[in-house]
Design an enzyme around this catalytic site. Structure first.
Site, PDB file in Angstrom:
ATOM      1  N   SER A  80       0.844  -1.189   0.000  1.00  0.00           N
ATOM      2  CA  SER A  80       0.000   0.000   0.000  1.00  0.00           C
ATOM      3  C   SER A  80       0.880   1.240   0.000  1.00  0.00           C
ATOM      4  O   SER A  80       2.104   1.151  -0.001  1.00  0.00           O
ATOM      5  CB  SER A  80      -0.914  -0.003   1.224  1.00  0.00           C
ATOM      6  OG  SER A  80      -0.152   0.276   2.380  1.00  0.00           O
ATOM      7  N   LYS A  81       0.217   2.371   0.016  1.00  0.00           N
ATOM      8  CA  LYS A  81       0.911   3.663  -0.052  1.00  0.00           C
ATOM      9  C   LYS A  81       2.016   3.800   0.994  1.00  0.00           C
ATOM     10  O   LYS A  81       3.038   4.418   0.745  1.00  0.00           O
ATOM     11  CB  LYS A  81      -0.085   4.813   0.163  1.00  0.00           C
ATOM     12  CG  LYS A  81      -0.944   5.110  -1.029  1.00  0.00           C
ATOM     13  CD  LYS A  81      -0.663   6.535  -1.543  1.00  0.00           C
ATOM     14  CE  LYS A  81      -1.655   6.942  -2.614  1.00  0.00           C
ATOM     15  NZ  LYS A  81      -1.573   6.089  -3.807  1.00  0.00           N
ATOM     16  N   ARG A  82       1.792   3.207   2.170  1.00  0.00           N
ATOM     17  CA  ARG A  82       2.806   3.410   3.211  1.00  0.00           C
ATOM     18  C   ARG A  82       4.125   2.730   2.861  1.00  0.00           C
ATOM     19  O   ARG A  82       5.135   2.941   3.518  1.00  0.00           O
ATOM     20  CB  ARG A  82       2.278   2.967   4.579  1.00  0.00           C
ATOM     21  CG  ARG A  82       2.180   1.498   4.767  1.00  0.00           C
ATOM     22  CD  ARG A  82       1.260   1.125   5.920  1.00  0.00           C
ATOM     23  NE  ARG A  82       0.667  -0.158   5.651  1.00  0.00           N
ATOM     24  CZ  ARG A  82       1.262  -1.312   5.874  1.00  0.00           C
ATOM     25  NH1 ARG A  82       2.448  -1.337   6.436  1.00  0.00           N
ATOM     26  NH2 ARG A  82       0.680  -2.440   5.563  1.00  0.00           N
TER      27      ARG A  82
END
Ligand code: GLU
Length: 493
Positions: free
Chosen positions: A253-255
């Site tokens: 994911s984005k993280r």
């Protein structure tokens, strides 16, 4: 049978690498089998549709080198390829299901469904529709719909018991208890179909033979299968791909940093390296082969090389793969790839178009070293810049001359006078002169070379020093050493 596969992105934002991996597998499979690959825009959720997202999806595909045989931009025999333009087809399916009793109208308001969800939560029951309108007298449902200004949804009537068996090409038969499936919505109150209805209707209408998609959709597959049956349609082969994990083993994911394909492009990854890397997320040719050309991947790609275990997105692996692809480029190809980066990122003071004559002899020094095309700018800007370089005088001291400004100054002055006598100006002669000087000054070569490197490049990390100095030319090198000495005079110490 002609293989036909579709990529069905929802235009809701930047295309995520996980999503693009699905597109890649679709494409590889179609190309391997000499079939067709189409793009179908799944824009039935009007609230989530983002302006411009469709173009970004196309850009990501084009960047990777994925082409499509049919799609909203080029049309095709099954047009239109945007679901929002296919509403009559879904309505037709809904009418048929309603007429057959396979689906029913539901008058339940969002408020009632909210309340239901809360009750289910508080009783720790799984969420889902309770079938309120399924068994009520039709007249009562119709009356309520009229009271709500004609608003209603249509739901699929799922069998109350028994199991639905989905055959997945990777996992084999997977059974789902019908009792655990609620009567999901097929058409929303706004008249748009849900994903379930639209994908089933379109996959059948577009003669799709194989559906590749992320395994988060596996739990929806029994719903789809029941819908195929209710519509008397032939289901495609389902291939649910394993999820992609980040390095911490959580779902990517984005993280985990950049996750959109465009961000990787902007960081200087090569599309062919990215394609190779993505192909290996859940697929393998064998237990050895890592680097492959697109044609090799196409030739080898098939369902039997796919796995069910989750794949890890390892940025380090991608980066080193990218470095290998960069090293494998021909000298001309490397120059061609690097050109646009320099045009865009070199300081404004460097005249445009960027002088390819400067770059050509420099390129071999850096092609071996960079792992990202973007790094080329930092590795070469000092070849293009005239006048003083942008660096702080203190950095000339490095570790070797910390608290010893006069030592650094004396060393650089010596370097300048030794280099002034080098003739011819070749890397070998320069190296011999500087190593000889280090000996004479009783300095470790590294200690002497650090301020020299900063003086001539403005950077602590640069291509090999002697070649760099040779390419810079005597005049520029001596001027930069002179400038460095002057800066040292300004440094306190
Ligand atoms: N529109 C769905 C998505 O964006 C496609 C899922 C499928 O391929 O069936 O993930």
């Amino acid at each position: 049978m002609t293989v036909r596969v579709r990529y069905g992105p929802s235009p809701t934002g930047e295309p995520h690498v996980g999503n693009i991996r699905t597109a890649l597998f679709d494409w590889l499979f179609a190309r391997h089998h000499g079939g067709q690959f189409l793009v179908r825009i799944e824009d039935t959720d009007q609230r989530r549709t983002v302006e411009g997202a469709e173009e970004r999806i196309f850009d990501a595909l084009r960047w990777l080198g994925i082409d499509w045989d049919e799609g909203p931009d080029i049309g095709g025999p099954y047009a239109p390829y945007r679901q929002s333009q296919r509403l009559p087809l879904y309505d037709e399916a809904v009418e048929k299901l309603l007429a057959d009793g396979a689906a029913y109208r539901c008058a339940c308001t969002p408020e009632r469904l909210d309340a239901l969800r809360k009750v289910q939560q508080s009783h720790k029951q799984p969420p889902g529709y309770d079938g309120h309108c399924r068994s009520r007298p039709l007249a009562e449902v119709e009356r309520e719909i009229a009271e709500h200004e004609g608003r209603f949804v249509v739901r699929l009537r799922i069998p109350e018991d028994g199991v639905t068996e989905v055959v997945d090409a990777l996992r084999g038969a997977v059974s789902f208890d019908n009792a655990l499936l609620d009567d999901h919505v097929l058409r929303k109150a706004d008249g748009y179909p849900t994903y379930h209805l639209a994908s089933v209707v379109d996959d059948a209408a577009m003669a799709i033979t194989h559906v590749f998609r992320g395994d988060e959709w596996l739990s929806s597959a029994p719903r789809h299968l029941l819908l195929y049956r209710a519509l008397a349609l032939e289901p495609p082969v389902f291939v649910h791909l394993p999820v992609i994990l980040g390095p911490d083993k959580g779902k990517l994911s984005k993280r985990h940093g950049a996750v959109s394909v465009r961000e990787y492009a902007a960081q200087g990854f090569l599309p062919e390296a990215m394609m190779n890397f993505l192909a290996l997320l859940g697929w393998a040719k064998d237990d050895r082969t890592v680097q492959m050309s697109v044609d090799e991947i196409i030739a080898a790609f098939d369902i039997d090389g796919l796995g069910t275990t989750s794949a890890t997105f390892d940025l380090e692996r991608l980066t080193s793969m990218n470095g290998a692809y960069i090293r494998d480029l021909s000298a001309d190809a490397f120059l061609a790839r690097v050109g646009p980066w320099l045009e865009e990122r070199l300081p404004a003071a460097v005249p445009r178009p960027v002088d390819a004559g400067i770059l050509r002899p420099v390129a071999p020094l850096i092609q071996e070293r960079v792992k990202l095309l973007s790094e080329v700018v930092d590795y070469t800007d000092f070849f293009f810049l005239e006048g003083p370089l942008p660096y702080a005088g203190e950095s000339l001291l490095g570790k070797g001359f910390r608290n010893d400004r006069s030592g650094a100054l004396a060393a650089l002055t010596e370097v300048r006078s030794v280099l002034a006598g080098v003739e011819p100006w070749t890397a070998e002669r320069i190296e011999a002169a500087l190593r000889g000087l280090a000996d004479r000054l009783e300095l470790k070569p590294g200690v002497l070379f650090t301020p020299v490197r900063i003086a001539v490049t403005g950077r602590t990390v640069a291509p090999p020093l002697f070649e760099t100095i040779a390419l810079l030319g005597k005049e520029r090198t001596l001027a930069r050493l002179q400038d460095a000495a002057e800066r040292l005079e300004q440094v306190a110490g």
